[in-house]
Design an enzyme around this catalytic site. Structure first.
Site: not given
Ligand code: OAD
Length: 256
Positions: A106-107, A125, A222
């Site tokens: 997370n940023v 990131h 979830p």
């Molecule tokens: P994603 O948007 O790819 O994944 C978010 C995850 O959070 C999903 O698996 C959802 O099911 C879950 N989620 C949603 N609501 C939730 C909650 N209340 N509690 C727990 N989990 C929940 O986000 P990231 O995996 O962080 O890169 O994405 C990775 C990178 O892709 C980011 O850091 C960003 C993006 O491009 C940069 O900014 C460089």
């Protein structure tokens, strides 16, 4: 808050697993901050950022060099949404574990706002709350007030463009932080994976790295995707709901 009986059972299993662990770290993604009101990237939710915007235009060096104004406008729109955002109970539950290292994609700075010491947070990131010079040989870096982000501008030191201090697709992760994160994941009893689709590499590779080095994996999400496949225990609930219960009464011993 209502936790169904299947999740209750899994939570009990995860708490038992954690109680036997001395070396525990967290690895989080956008889902950790979802309940603070920050959009994730890849949820089925139509608000998810990459459902609405093109990452090749907005989160790549080529996109920035082609149209820097468009990129800065988008980041400044996101920054204004960060103004006044508060940590949620999941950040606070993690902050109540002062010895636990927080590896995050997370940023935002919500872990720090919740009270995690900055040196305990490994930002893989980068930070949306800073700008840096686009010239890799210039170390100009500036804090950004998200309520009043600065317009597209030149670097006062070298004249190149200033840009958000985040890692874009195709860029390397900050080397020292990435090395520290990898070393840590090679020496864990348990990695707590929270709210990440685990699709963006190399960061997502930390989960299998930890597993290869005999760490257990607990996933809190979830809609657990790729990370769920690697979990010893998968807690299919929101982080704000699950983490306070999971970590209640848990304390890492010193020296972990
Ligand atoms: P994603 O948007 O790819 O994944 C978010 C995850 O959070 C999903 O698996 C959802 O099911 C879950 N989620 C949603 N609501 C939730 C909650 N209340 N509690 C727990 N989990 C929940 O986000 P990231 O995996 O962080 O890169 O994405 C990775 C990178 O892709 C980011 O850091 C960003 C993006 O491009 C940069 O900014 C460089």
């Amino acid at each position: 808050m209502v936790i169904d009986s299947e999740l209750q059972d899994r939570l009990a299993q995860a708490r038992e697993l954690l109680a036997a662990c001395r070396r525990v770290a967290a690895f989080s993604g956008a889902g950790l901050s979802a309940e603070s009101g920050l959009a994730t990237f890849r949820d089925p939710d139509p608000d998810a950022l990459w459902s609405r915007f093109d990452p090749t235009e907005l989160a790549s060096v080529a996109g920035f060099e082609e149209n820097p104004q468009r990129v800065i406008d988008w980041y400044n729109w996101r920054r204004r949404r960060y103004a006044g955002v508060e940590p949620n109970p999941a950040h606070r539950a993690l902050a109540a574990q002062p010895r636990m290292i927080q590896i995050t994609q997370n940023v935002d700075n919500l872990l720090e706002q919740a009270g995690v010491a900055p040196q305990q947070v490994y930002h893989l990131h980068g930070s949306i709350l800073h700008d840096r010079c686009h010239n890799p040989d210039c170390d100009q870096r500036e804090a950004i007030d998200p309520a009043t982000p600065q317009a597209l501008r030149d670097c006062p030191r070298c004249g190149d463009r200033m840009r958000p201090a985040v890692v874009w697709f195709g860029e390397n992760l900050p080397e020292a932080t990435w090395m520290r994160a990898q070393s840590l994941c090679m020496a864990l009893d348990c990695l707590l994976v929270i709210g990440t689709s685990a699709t963006v590499y190399p960061a997502a590779g930390l989960i299998s790295l930890a597993r290869r080095h005999h760490s257990r994996v607990i996933v809190v999400d979830p809609n657990p995707g790729a990370a769920g496949d690697e979990a010893d225990v998968c807690l299919a609930g929101s982080a704000a709901e699950v983490l306070p219960t999971l970590l209640d009464g848990f304390e890492l011993a010193s020296g972990t």
